[in-house]
Design a protein around this motif. Structure first.
Motif, PDB file in Angstrom:
ATOM      1  N   ALA A 173      34.600  45.584  54.716  1.00 30.67           N
ATOM      2  CA  ALA A 173      35.065  45.217  53.376  1.00 30.67           C
ATOM      3  C   ALA A 173      36.579  45.289  53.224  1.00 30.67           C
ATOM      4  O   ALA A 173      37.089  45.394  52.118  1.00 30.67           O
ATOM      5  N   VAL A 174      37.328  45.239  54.338  1.00 31.22           N
ATOM      6  CA  VAL A 174      38.792  45.164  54.245  1.00 31.22           C
ATOM      7  C   VAL A 174      39.176  43.726  53.927  1.00 31.22           C
ATOM      8  O   VAL A 174      38.647  42.782  54.508  1.00 31.22           O
ATOM      9  N   ARG A 175      40.110  43.560  53.000  1.00 31.46           N
ATOM     10  CA  ARG A 175      40.530  42.206  52.640  1.00 31.46           C
ATOM     11  C   ARG A 175      42.005  42.180  52.267  1.00 31.46           C
ATOM     12  O   ARG A 175      42.553  43.171  51.780  1.00 31.46           O
ATOM     13  N   LYS A 176      42.625  41.047  52.523  1.00 33.46           N
ATOM     14  CA  LYS A 176      43.989  40.810  52.076  1.00 33.46           C
ATOM     15  C   LYS A 176      43.921  40.128  50.714  1.00 33.46           C
ATOM     16  O   LYS A 176      43.151  39.189  50.518  1.00 33.46           O
ATOM     17  N   VAL A 177      44.713  40.609  49.760  1.00 32.29           N
ATOM     18  CA  VAL A 177      44.682  40.113  48.380  1.00 32.29           C
ATOM     19  C   VAL A 177      46.088  39.665  47.985  1.00 32.29           C
ATOM     20  O   VAL A 177      47.065  40.398  48.202  1.00 32.29           O
ATOM     21  N   ASP A 178      46.178  38.465  47.394  1.00 30.47           N
ATOM     22  CA  ASP A 178      47.478  37.905  47.008  1.00 30.47           C
ATOM     23  C   ASP A 178      47.732  37.925  45.509  1.00 30.47           C
ATOM     24  O   ASP A 178      48.872  37.743  45.075  1.00 30.47           O
ATOM     25  N   SER A 179      46.697  38.125  44.694  1.00 27.75           N
ATOM     26  CA  SER A 179      46.872  38.091  43.245  1.00 27.75           C
ATOM     27  C   SER A 179      45.871  39.030  42.575  1.00 27.75           C
ATOM     28  O   SER A 179      44.832  39.363  43.165  1.00 27.75           O
ATOM     29  N   PRO A 180      46.149  39.471  41.344  1.00 26.73           N
ATOM     30  CA  PRO A 180      45.213  40.369  40.646  1.00 26.73           C
ATOM     31  C   PRO A 180      43.817  39.784  40.494  1.00 26.73           C
ATOM     32  O   PRO A 180      42.831  40.527  40.477  1.00 26.73           O
ATOM     33  N   GLU A 181      43.716  38.457  40.395  1.00 31.24           N
ATOM     34  CA  GLU A 181      42.407  37.808  40.223  1.00 31.24           C
ATOM     35  C   GLU A 181      41.504  38.001  41.442  1.00 31.24           C
ATOM     36  O   GLU A 181      40.282  37.880  41.352  1.00 31.24           O
ATOM     37  N   GLU A 182      42.090  38.286  42.589  1.00 30.59           N
ATOM     38  CA  GLU A 182      41.313  38.443  43.826  1.00 30.59           C
ATOM     39  C   GLU A 182      40.849  39.876  44.055  1.00 30.59           C
ATOM     40  O   GLU A 182      40.113  40.141  45.006  1.00 30.59           O
ATOM     41  N   LEU A 183      41.248  40.804  43.203  1.00 30.03           N
ATOM     42  CA  LEU A 183      40.831  42.199  43.367  1.00 30.03           C
ATOM     43  C   LEU A 183      39.325  42.328  43.152  1.00 30.03           C
ATOM     44  O   LEU A 183      38.746  41.615  42.330  1.00 30.03           O
ATOM     45  N   PRO A 184      38.652  43.232  43.872  1.00 33.53           N
ATOM     46  CA  PRO A 184      37.206  43.409  43.693  1.00 33.53           C
ATOM     47  C   PRO A 184      36.851  43.770  42.266  1.00 33.53           C
ATOM     48  O   PRO A 184      37.567  44.543  41.604  1.00 33.53           O
ATOM     49  N   ALA A 185      35.746  43.220  41.780  1.00 36.52           N
ATOM     50  CA  ALA A 185      35.313  43.464  40.404  1.00 36.52           C
ATOM     51  C   ALA A 185      34.397  44.670  40.297  1.00 36.52           C
ATOM     52  O   ALA A 185      34.139  45.169  39.195  1.00 36.52           O
ATOM     53  N   ASP A 186      33.862  45.148  41.406  1.00 39.86           N
ATOM     54  CA  ASP A 186      32.985  46.317  41.363  1.00 39.86           C
ATOM     55  C   ASP A 186      33.058  47.020  42.709  1.00 39.86           C
ATOM     56  O   ASP A 186      33.732  46.575  43.632  1.00 39.86           O
ATOM     57  N   GLY A 187      32.352  48.127  42.792  1.00 35.67           N
ATOM     58  CA  GLY A 187      32.312  48.872  44.039  1.00 35.67           C
ATOM     59  C   GLY A 187      32.812  50.289  43.875  1.00 35.67           C
ATOM     60  O   GLY A 187      33.164  50.742  42.776  1.00 35.67           O
ATOM     61  N   ALA A 188      32.861  51.009  45.011  1.00 36.44           N
ATOM     62  CA  ALA A 188      33.293  52.405  45.021  1.00 36.44           C
ATOM     63  C   ALA A 188      34.820  52.480  45.069  1.00 36.44           C
ATOM     64  O   ALA A 188      35.514  51.467  45.003  1.00 36.44           O
TER      65      ALA A 188
END
Length: 330
Positions: free
Chosen positions: A185-200
């Motif tokens: 579940a490692v990911r590169k994110v470029d904008s706030p919209e791409e942040l995970p919406a749920d999880g630990a």
């Protein structure tokens, strides 16, 4: 020696661990040890008794196990480790070789149970594992010891705090579970919209655009530096375990001075977290200027023949079966 090898388990790295376990068990059997292989989370936990020597390769699937199975796996694992034939097999062993990765195998749960039962085992104790497993705690310890670590923010979705948005304002970030392994579940994110919406709970740190290295440590000795040459933005689960997805270069094509610097940082991280005479693997990523930062320290790194510590050992002239023997006695 009579050795009980634990593998599999309940974590997202279950498949990797079973591959490690078979390889470790066969290598020990080839060196004359009497070996039993156990997956305490399996419906039939004793996989082989005795384990034959050989070189059977257990492949790792492209995707980790589905999270929905985890509750059942944990029930089986706890029952097996605390009563019945698996506990009896471990009590009769001279040593338990922990080839578990992630979850209860790496966060200190299994180590604590073995300590309470008075059963000797390989690797660090429960307290060291618990700190190293939680990336936020581990990085705090490393930072206090003067080891460079990335800036970081911890948060639980869905509400990202302002510090996360500030990191994003300065460029892309890497988002990962704060307690997970094998880059699940490692990911590169470029904008706030791409942040995970749920999880630990998650750890967010700036994306470092430089080279990536790893250094294994056994006791007081650092293994040769391995460079991980990526074809993807991050070293994710699929890249780690599928042949040809990345190049792992050992010894790394770097100056002797830089190699010594990375090895010194790995040894300092190993000591700061309390690994002592056991083993660990420190992962580093460089920024665009070439400055290395320690991302994490692994208490039970992968031990398939193609995993990074065995690759580093080969770079030092240590064969796989010799490495496993060293870890058994570390």
């Amino acid at each position: 020696m009579r050795v009980a090898v634990l593998c599999g388990g309940e974590s997202s790295e279950r498949d990797v661990s079973r591959s490690s376990g078979w390889a470790v068990a066969q290598a020990l059997a080839g060196r004359g040890h009497d070996v039993v292989l156990i997956d305490p989370a399996a419906e039939q936990p004793v996989l082989a008794d005795p384990v034959p020597s050989g070189d059977t390769v257990v492949p790792v699937p492209k995707e980790p196990p589905v999270p929905a199975d985890r509750a059942l796996l944990r029930q089986r694992m706890y029952a097996a480790l605390t009563d019945g034939p698996v506990l009896d097999l471990m009590r009769r062993a001279d040593r338990v070789f922990i080839a578990l990765h992630g979850g209860w195998g790496e966060d200190g749960h299994v180590q604590a149970l073995l300590e309470l039962a008075g059963i000797p085992f390989t690797g660090a104790g429960h307290d060291v594992c618990a700190v190293a497993w939680h990336k936020g705690r581990a990085q705090a310890v490393l930072e206090a010891a003067g080891i460079p670590v990335p800036a970081r923010v911890l948060y639980t979705p869905p509400d990202a705090p302002g510090e996360v948005k500030q990191l994003l304002a300065n460029g892309p970030v890497v988002v990962k579970p704060v307690a997970e392994g094998s880059s699940v579940a490692v990911r590169k994110v470029d904008s706030p919209e791409e942040l995970p919406a749920d999880g630990a709970e998650l750890l967010v740190e700036p994306f470092l655009g430089g080279r990536e290295f790893t250094v294994g440590v056994i006791g007081t000795a650092a293994l040769p530096v391995v460079e991980i040459e990526l074809t993807t933005a991050v070293f994710d689960y699929e890249a780690k375990y599928q042949p040809g997805a990345v190049r792992e270069i050992c010894p790394a094509d770097i100056t002797a001075e830089f190699a010594e610097r990375l090895q010194d940082l790995a040894l300092r991280a190993h000591r700061a977290l309390g690994f002592g005479t056991t083993y660990s693997r420190a992962d580093f990523r460089c920024d665009d200027a070439g400055t290395p930062y320690c991302l994490e320290v692994n208490a039970l790194p992968g031990l398939t023949p193609g995993s990074l510590v065995p690759v580093a050992a080969r770079g030092a002239g240590i064969a796989y079966d010799e490495l496993v023997e060293k870890l058994l006695k570390a």
